[in-house]
Design an enzyme around this catalytic site. Structure first.
Site, PDB file in Angstrom:
ATOM      1  N   THR A 130      60.482  87.175  28.853  1.00  0.00           N
ATOM      2  CA  THR A 130      60.338  88.550  28.344  1.00  0.00           C
ATOM      3  C   THR A 130      61.630  89.353  28.500  1.00  0.00           C
ATOM      4  O   THR A 130      62.449  89.057  29.393  1.00  0.00           O
ATOM      5  CB  THR A 130      59.205  89.254  29.138  1.00  0.00           C
ATOM      6  OG1 THR A 130      59.253  90.644  28.894  1.00  0.00           O
ATOM      7  CG2 THR A 130      59.375  89.069  30.643  1.00  0.00           C
ATOM      8  N   ASP A 131      61.778  90.385  27.686  1.00  0.00           N
ATOM      9  CA  ASP A 131      62.942  91.277  27.834  1.00  0.00           C
ATOM     10  C   ASP A 131      62.826  92.134  29.089  1.00  0.00           C
ATOM     11  O   ASP A 131      63.807  92.741  29.521  1.00  0.00           O
ATOM     12  CB  ASP A 131      63.104  92.174  26.585  1.00  0.00           C
ATOM     13  CG  ASP A 131      61.908  93.077  26.305  1.00  0.00           C
ATOM     14  OD1 ASP A 131      60.869  92.931  26.982  1.00  0.00           O
ATOM     15  OD2 ASP A 131      62.013  93.939  25.403  1.00  0.00           O
ATOM     16  N   GLU A 132      61.625  92.180  29.687  1.00  0.00           N
ATOM     17  CA  GLU A 132      61.415  93.061  30.837  1.00  0.00           C
ATOM     18  C   GLU A 132      62.235  92.636  32.057  1.00  0.00           C
ATOM     19  O   GLU A 132      62.431  93.416  32.986  1.00  0.00           O
ATOM     20  CB  GLU A 132      59.918  93.175  31.165  1.00  0.00           C
ATOM     21  CG  GLU A 132      59.140  93.658  29.949  1.00  0.00           C
ATOM     22  CD  GLU A 132      57.690  94.056  30.215  1.00  0.00           C
ATOM     23  OE1 GLU A 132      57.362  94.409  31.348  1.00  0.00           O
ATOM     24  OE2 GLU A 132      56.907  94.022  29.248  1.00  0.00           O
ATOM     25  N   TYR A 172      55.418  91.939  37.631  1.00  0.00           N
ATOM     26  CA  TYR A 172      55.372  91.019  36.485  1.00  0.00           C
ATOM     27  C   TYR A 172      56.777  90.561  36.103  1.00  0.00           C
ATOM     28  O   TYR A 172      57.064  89.363  36.025  1.00  0.00           O
ATOM     29  CB  TYR A 172      54.699  91.705  35.283  1.00  0.00           C
ATOM     30  CG  TYR A 172      54.955  91.018  33.953  1.00  0.00           C
ATOM     31  CD1 TYR A 172      54.493  89.719  33.719  1.00  0.00           C
ATOM     32  CD2 TYR A 172      55.673  91.647  32.929  1.00  0.00           C
ATOM     33  CE1 TYR A 172      54.740  89.074  32.499  1.00  0.00           C
ATOM     34  CE2 TYR A 172      55.916  91.013  31.716  1.00  0.00           C
ATOM     35  CZ  TYR A 172      55.449  89.733  31.508  1.00  0.00           C
ATOM     36  OH  TYR A 172      55.700  89.103  30.312  1.00  0.00           O
ATOM     37  N   LYS A 176      58.638  86.872  36.315  1.00  0.00           N
ATOM     38  CA  LYS A 176      59.203  86.199  35.135  1.00  0.00           C
ATOM     39  C   LYS A 176      60.694  85.925  35.356  1.00  0.00           C
ATOM     40  O   LYS A 176      61.197  84.866  35.000  1.00  0.00           O
ATOM     41  CB  LYS A 176      59.004  87.053  33.876  1.00  0.00           C
ATOM     42  CG  LYS A 176      57.590  87.174  33.369  1.00  0.00           C
ATOM     43  CD  LYS A 176      56.954  85.859  32.941  1.00  0.00           C
ATOM     44  CE  LYS A 176      57.538  85.275  31.670  1.00  0.00           C
ATOM     45  NZ  LYS A 176      56.755  84.097  31.190  1.00  0.00           N
TER      46      LYS A 176
HETATM   47  P1  NAD Z   1      48.319  86.230  27.576  1.00  0.00           P
HETATM   48  O1  NAD Z   1      48.025  86.892  28.878  1.00  0.00           O
HETATM   49  O2  NAD Z   1      47.642  86.699  26.349  1.00  0.00           O
HETATM   50  O3  NAD Z   1      48.016  84.663  27.696  1.00  0.00           O
HETATM   51  C1  NAD Z   1      48.388  83.898  28.814  1.00  0.00           C
HETATM   52  C2  NAD Z   1      47.679  82.567  28.725  1.00  0.00           C
HETATM   53  O4  NAD Z   1      48.086  81.780  29.867  1.00  0.00           O
HETATM   54  C3  NAD Z   1      46.144  82.660  28.772  1.00  0.00           C
HETATM   55  O5  NAD Z   1      45.577  81.821  27.796  1.00  0.00           O
HETATM   56  C4  NAD Z   1      45.794  82.175  30.171  1.00  0.00           C
HETATM   57  O6  NAD Z   1      44.519  81.558  30.258  1.00  0.00           O
HETATM   58  C5  NAD Z   1      46.920  81.178  30.440  1.00  0.00           C
HETATM   59  N1  NAD Z   1      47.163  80.972  31.875  1.00  0.00           N
HETATM   60  C6  NAD Z   1      47.310  81.925  32.839  1.00  0.00           C
HETATM   61  N2  NAD Z   1      47.482  81.336  34.039  1.00  0.00           N
HETATM   62  C7  NAD Z   1      47.458  79.985  33.828  1.00  0.00           C
HETATM   63  C8  NAD Z   1      47.598  78.861  34.666  1.00  0.00           C
HETATM   64  N3  NAD Z   1      47.777  78.992  35.985  1.00  0.00           N
HETATM   65  N4  NAD Z   1      47.550  77.634  34.114  1.00  0.00           N
HETATM   66  C9  NAD Z   1      47.358  77.476  32.765  1.00  0.00           C
HETATM   67  N5  NAD Z   1      47.191  78.503  31.933  1.00  0.00           N
HETATM   68  C10 NAD Z   1      47.256  79.756  32.451  1.00  0.00           C
HETATM   69  O7  NAD Z   1      49.904  86.306  27.436  1.00  0.00           O
HETATM   70  P2  NAD Z   1      50.807  86.496  26.132  1.00  0.00           P
HETATM   71  O8  NAD Z   1      50.939  87.924  25.852  1.00  0.00           O
HETATM   72  O9  NAD Z   1      50.343  85.565  25.084  1.00  0.00           O
HETATM   73  O10 NAD Z   1      52.216  85.980  26.700  1.00  0.00           O
HETATM   74  C11 NAD Z   1      52.544  84.604  26.661  1.00  0.00           C
HETATM   75  C12 NAD Z   1      53.918  84.410  27.266  1.00  0.00           C
HETATM   76  O11 NAD Z   1      54.876  85.176  26.540  1.00  0.00           O
HETATM   77  C13 NAD Z   1      54.021  84.861  28.716  1.00  0.00           C
HETATM   78  O12 NAD Z   1      54.829  83.939  29.396  1.00  0.00           O
HETATM   79  C14 NAD Z   1      54.681  86.226  28.628  1.00  0.00           C
HETATM   80  O13 NAD Z   1      55.415  86.496  29.799  1.00  0.00           O
HETATM   81  C15 NAD Z   1      55.579  86.036  27.425  1.00  0.00           C
HETATM   82  N6  NAD Z   1      55.887  87.264  26.665  1.00  0.00           N
HETATM   83  C16 NAD Z   1      54.868  88.086  26.237  1.00  0.00           C
HETATM   84  C17 NAD Z   1      55.178  89.218  25.485  1.00  0.00           C
HETATM   85  C18 NAD Z   1      54.085  90.124  24.954  1.00  0.00           C
HETATM   86  O14 NAD Z   1      54.397  91.170  24.379  1.00  0.00           O
HETATM   87  N7  NAD Z   1      52.825  89.797  25.053  1.00  0.00           N
HETATM   88  C19 NAD Z   1      56.511  89.503  25.180  1.00  0.00           C
HETATM   89  C20 NAD Z   1      57.513  88.632  25.640  1.00  0.00           C
HETATM   90  C21 NAD Z   1      57.179  87.519  26.373  1.00  0.00           C
HETATM   91  P1  TYD Z   2      51.749  97.316  27.385  1.00  0.00           P
HETATM   92  O1  TYD Z   2      51.070  96.998  26.102  1.00  0.00           O
HETATM   93  O2  TYD Z   2      50.976  97.191  28.665  1.00  0.00           O
HETATM   94  O3  TYD Z   2      53.088  96.439  27.424  1.00  0.00           O
HETATM   95  P2  TYD Z   2      54.352  96.497  28.475  1.00  0.00           P
HETATM   96  O4  TYD Z   2      53.961  97.277  29.662  1.00  0.00           O
HETATM   97  O5  TYD Z   2      54.569  95.060  28.779  1.00  0.00           O
HETATM   98  O6  TYD Z   2      55.480  97.113  27.701  1.00  0.00           O
HETATM   99  O7  TYD Z   2      52.286  98.806  27.310  1.00  0.00           O
HETATM  100  C1  TYD Z   2      53.155  99.237  26.275  1.00  0.00           C
HETATM  101  C2  TYD Z   2      53.561 100.663  26.579  1.00  0.00           C
HETATM  102  O8  TYD Z   2      52.399 101.506  26.475  1.00  0.00           O
HETATM  103  C3  TYD Z   2      54.083 100.846  27.987  1.00  0.00           C
HETATM  104  O9  TYD Z   2      55.154 101.805  27.961  1.00  0.00           O
HETATM  105  C4  TYD Z   2      52.911 101.415  28.757  1.00  0.00           C
HETATM  106  C5  TYD Z   2      52.151 102.189  27.698  1.00  0.00           C
HETATM  107  N1  TYD Z   2      50.679 102.261  27.892  1.00  0.00           N
HETATM  108  C6  TYD Z   2      50.021 103.499  27.893  1.00  0.00           C
HETATM  109  O10 TYD Z   2      50.652 104.566  27.745  1.00  0.00           O
HETATM  110  N2  TYD Z   2      48.670 103.514  28.054  1.00  0.00           N
HETATM  111  C7  TYD Z   2      47.952 102.364  28.228  1.00  0.00           C
HETATM  112  O11 TYD Z   2      46.699 102.449  28.409  1.00  0.00           O
HETATM  113  C8  TYD Z   2      48.619 101.106  28.199  1.00  0.00           C
HETATM  114  C9  TYD Z   2      47.875  99.817  28.383  1.00  0.00           C
HETATM  115  C10 TYD Z   2      49.997 101.107  28.021  1.00  0.00           C
END
Ligand code: NAD
Ligand code: TYD
Length: 366
Positions: A130-132, A172, A176
């Site tokens: 992630t970019d975070e 988080y 990561k």
């Molecule tokens: P998500 O929470 O929707 O899905 C995570 C999945 O991992 C789930 O299916 C869960 O069951 C599985 N999981 C969790 N713990 C596990 C374990 N111990 N063993 C096997 N499976 C397990 O997450 P997402 O939003 O789809 O993100 C996927 C990846 O992309 C993550 O690594 C996250 O850090 C990265 N990412 C997400 C975003 C975003 O905006 N959602 C952006 C950048 C990077």
């Molecule tokens: P989120 O979807 O949780 O992603 P991330 O924290 O990984 O960026 O949140 C996106 C943005 O929205 C973040 O700045 C937090 C804000 N946010 C709210 O203001 N209210 C909410 O209920 C949630 C879930 C997020």
């Protein structure tokens, strides 16, 4: 092997690989935590080149055995705990899954690949991050100018490039960041062919309704309040999930070993502007009076350690591999809202917890 394939981004990656690489055998390994939902993969679950395995990436012996049995030669690792708010209340689980789980996969892959005659030849460990991990950027736009969204697509002069110093703030992003370091260490120490990508916020179908966009669409539908943290001025760089999946496919095949690529939409939005766009889009699609639900917006206590601004510079990926995002945000939001409205049952099953029974129904007795 794709880990976390029953989650939000993972299900789009699994679907893309199963459909566009019929010659690959895809093994989706997922623990099915609260975030994993096999209903996300209903359309491809009977494909001949797809296998689902319920497994925990932290279980090193199970991962090693799986890799040996299936002669795994490529790993796309998405499994993680992914929600910042949950990491604030339960950091241990994040360290366990994101750090120890990644390490367990790396070690299993190392042993499996080093014992094969061709060792690391033709292998790849692709870690999705992630970019975070880079921390937060400053906003340099003067406050007064911020009211007009259309005037701004960027909110500062600085962007996350691949060589930006890691400065994670939440449990988080700290977990990561740690996992990214382990992946690079396995390249530098053992010669494992790794690649890491750091992507900005994703949105689109199948996202768990704890994250901003699906949570708010659901709340607007049910006329529940929309809890905006702080003043809603935090900025995120949003990317449609299918564009991310496409980038992953490209980088898995063509990205250079040991490299890092940033992936982002060059699409900065303040939270409050997204919330307003969600209200107007959802109201219009539901046939309500446009903006009728703006009064649901409620400003609540800010998230602890809330990063102010994320903005990705993805020029390395664009120049090296020719990837560009395909969707404008407004169009992506239209598609996303439409998807949630058309898939009310999916949303109801997720919010009621019913989806947890899907594995038992589908896979028991197999
Ligand atoms: P998500 O929470 O929707 O899905 C995570 C999945 O991992 C789930 O299916 C869960 O069951 C599985 N999981 C969790 N713990 C596990 C374990 N111990 N063993 C096997 N499976 C397990 O997450 P997402 O939003 O789809 O993100 C996927 C990846 O992309 C993550 O690594 C996250 O850090 C990265 N990412 C997400 C975003 C975003 O905006 N959602 C952006 C950048 C990077
Ligand atoms: P989120 O979807 O949780 O992603 P991330 O924290 O990984 O960026 O949140 C996106 C943005 O929205 C973040 O700045 C937090 C804000 N946010 C709210 O203001 N209210 C909410 O209920 C949630 C879930 C997020």
């Amino acid at each position: 092997m794709i880990t976390g394939g029953a989650g939000f981004i993972g299900c789009h990656v699994v679907r893309l690989f199963v459909n566009s690489h019929p010659d690959y055998r895809i093994i989706n390994v997922d623990k099915l935590t609260y975030a994993g939902n096999l209903a996300n993969l209903k359309d491809i679950e009977s494909s001949p080149n797809y296998t689902f395995v319920k497994g925990d990436i932290c279980d090193f012996e199970a991962m090693l055995s799986l890799m040996r049995t299936h002669h795994v030669d490529g790993i796309i690792h998405l499994a993680a705990e992914s929600h910042v708010d949950r990491s604030i209340s339960d950091p241990f689980t994040f360290a366990q899954t994101n750090v120890m789980g990644t390490l367990s996969l790396l070690q299993a892959a190392r042993i499996c690949w080093e014992e094969s005659p061709e060792r690391y030849e033709g292998k790849r460990f692709y870690h999705i991050s992630t970019d975070e991990v880079y921390g937060a950027l400053a906003m340099t736009m003067p406050e007064g100018e911020l009211s007009d969204r259309s005037a701004h697509k960027v909110y500062g002069n600085d962007f996350f490039t691949e060589d930006k110093k890691y400065q994670p703030h939440s449990p988080y992003s700290a977990a990561k960041a740690s996992s990214d370091h382990f992946v690079r260490a396995f390249h530098d120490t053992y010669g494992m062919p790794t690649v890491v990508t750091n992507c900005s916020n994703n949105y689109g179908p199948y996202q768990f309704p704890e994250k901003l966009i699906p949570l708010f669409i659901n709340n607007i539908c049910h006329r529940r309040s929309l809890p905006v943290y702080g003043q809603g001025l935090n900025v995120r760089d949003w990317l449609y999930v299918e564009d991310h999946a496409r980038a992953i496919d490209l980088i898995f095949h063509k990205g250079r070993t040991a490299e890092t690529y940033n992936i982002g939409g060059h699409n900065e939005w303040r939270n409050i502007d997204i919330v307003r766009l969600l209200v107007s889009t959802t109201d219009r699609m539901l046939g309500r009076k446009e903006n009728e639900d703006m009064n649901l917006i409620t400003y609540v206590t800010d998230r602890a350690g809330h990063d102010l601004r994320y903005a990705i510079d993805s020029s390395k990926l664009q120049q090296e591999l020719g990837w560009v995002p395909s969707l404008q945000f407004e169009e992506g939001i239209e598609r996303t809202v439409r998807w949630y409205l058309d898939n009310e049952q999916w949303l109801d099953n997720v919010t009621s917890g019913d989806y947890m029974n899907y594995y038992e129904k589908m896979y028991s007795g197999r």
